[in-house]
Design a protein around this motif. Sequence first.
Motif, mmCIF file in Angstrom:
data_model
loop_
_atom_site.group_PDB
_atom_site.id
_atom_site.type_symbol
_atom_site.label_atom_id
_atom_site.label_comp_id
_atom_site.label_asym_id
_atom_site.label_seq_id
_atom_site.Cartn_x
_atom_site.Cartn_y
_atom_site.Cartn_z
ATOM 1 N N UNK A 31 0.837 -1.206 0.000
ATOM 2 C CA UNK A 31 0.000 0.000 0.000
ATOM 3 C C UNK A 31 0.870 1.254 0.000
ATOM 4 N N UNK A 32 1.936 1.242 0.788
ATOM 5 C CA UNK A 32 2.843 2.397 0.821
ATOM 6 C C UNK A 32 3.485 2.631 -0.541
ATOM 7 N N UNK A 33 3.902 1.537 -1.201
ATOM 8 C CA UNK A 33 4.523 1.679 -2.525
ATOM 9 C C UNK A 33 3.531 2.251 -3.527
ATOM 10 N N UNK A 34 2.295 1.745 -3.522
ATOM 11 C CA UNK A 34 1.279 2.261 -4.442
ATOM 12 C C UNK A 34 0.977 3.731 -4.164
ATOM 13 N N UNK A 37 3.904 5.910 -5.375
ATOM 14 C CA UNK A 37 3.888 5.995 -6.837
ATOM 15 C C UNK A 37 2.797 6.963 -7.291
ATOM 16 N N UNK A 38 1.639 6.912 -6.648
ATOM 17 C CA UNK A 38 0.552 7.820 -7.029
ATOM 18 C C UNK A 38 0.895 9.268 -6.709
ATOM 19 N N UNK A 42 2.297 12.488 -11.901
ATOM 20 C CA UNK A 42 2.662 13.307 -13.064
ATOM 21 C C UNK A 42 3.869 12.735 -13.796
ATOM 22 N N UNK A 43 4.721 12.001 -13.083
ATOM 23 C CA UNK A 43 5.892 11.386 -13.720
ATOM 24 C C UNK A 43 5.572 10.029 -14.330
ATOM 25 N N UNK A 44 4.421 9.470 -13.970
ATOM 26 C CA UNK A 44 4.029 8.155 -14.467
ATOM 27 C C UNK A 44 3.047 8.271 -15.630
ATOM 28 N N UNK A 45 2.095 9.185 -15.504
ATOM 29 C CA UNK A 45 1.055 9.327 -16.524
ATOM 30 C C UNK A 45 0.791 10.803 -16.754
ATOM 31 N N UNK A 46 1.152 11.267 -17.950
ATOM 32 C CA UNK A 46 0.986 12.682 -18.279
ATOM 33 C C UNK A 46 1.052 12.839 -19.789
ATOM 34 N N UNK A 144 -6.750 7.177 -7.452
ATOM 35 C CA UNK A 144 -6.194 6.506 -6.269
ATOM 36 C C UNK A 144 -5.560 7.532 -5.339
ATOM 37 N N UNK A 145 -4.771 8.441 -5.897
ATOM 38 C CA UNK A 145 -4.119 9.465 -5.073
ATOM 39 C C UNK A 145 -5.143 10.359 -4.394
ATOM 40 N N UNK A 146 -6.144 10.784 -5.146
ATOM 41 C CA UNK A 146 -7.174 11.645 -4.563
ATOM 42 C C UNK A 146 -7.906 10.936 -3.432
ATOM 43 N N UNK A 147 -8.249 9.666 -3.638
ATOM 44 C CA UNK A 147 -8.991 8.920 -2.617
ATOM 45 C C UNK A 147 -8.180 8.772 -1.333
#
Length: 344
Positions: A31-34, A37-38, A42-46, A144-147
Amino acid sequence: MPNLLQPTPLTRRRWRRFKSNPRGLVSLWVFSALFFVSLAAELVSNDKPLLIWYQGALYSPLLVSYPETTFGGDFVTETDYKDPEILKNLHQGSNWVLFPPNPHGFASIDRYDTRPAPASPGQGHLLGTDDRARDVFARLIYGFRLSVLFALALTAIGVAVGILAGAVQGYFGGRVDLWLQRFMEIWGSMPELYLLIIFAGIFNPGIPLLLVLLSLFGWMGLADYVRAEFLRARTMVYVKAARAMGASDRVIMFRHLLPNAMTPVITFLPFRISGAILALTSLDFLGLGVPPTTPSLGELLRQGKGNIEAWWLSLSAFVTLVVMLLLLNFIGEALRDAMDPRKE
């Protein structure tokens, strides 16, 4: 003077018991890793490149907005890095461009996809597109990040208010406890969903409004546990000794009693985070949460309900929610076992 940052023997024993639960420990790491990452979504999906080398100069579109004329375009508006002409210029000669692993933003519409939206997974979209031709994978990462951030903020507010209310009730007791209990009974009987519907009709829905409204009711469950711990501990010998030495009520409450009352608070943290995530998802699904342009798991579920044939919408949001809640529940179970006073 004792080092306040040094863990006590009791804390070390509890941490060893937590680590002895492999399911809870692995869930915490996953969970911490996810989550981390979230945080770097911006570095993963942009839809903007990370770096551009163009005509001997280095550009960073993530940090600076460049007009189209910078890269050989015709307009002074912000560059569309998916434009075929712009991409052609960026790959000429010694020029190069570095896109994120998923070259789509959560709000960017793929105007170059010839398939009707929502489109199934494939052709540059790992999990397909939604009914507005936006990348589902990008919306999942940002959703995921927002939640999680919303759940952490709501949990922090609820814990702070619940600890304060429960501490006051349990420590002073008597009429203070009686009147606050009656207030909580009346306040808890308020129709929370109806209030959310009313305020969503009056104000523009958004994260601040949801935080305020859900925080009004999210503290009461925790306050009962803190109150019980303070009622049990306020008559103990060390509390009477501190009072006899002239310690103030504030010092006794928050320096002596609160650390001993934190067991239920810590134990219920993962479950409260799960509840906050479910609350946000449910409100978004009903259309009472964040605006439609905001990436949200509930909004994806609502799209899946409206587009039954687009199975990837419901499935991706459902799997993400199940994984999140399972990890949090496994962490909560491990914490509950580690904090069990019968194992001290």
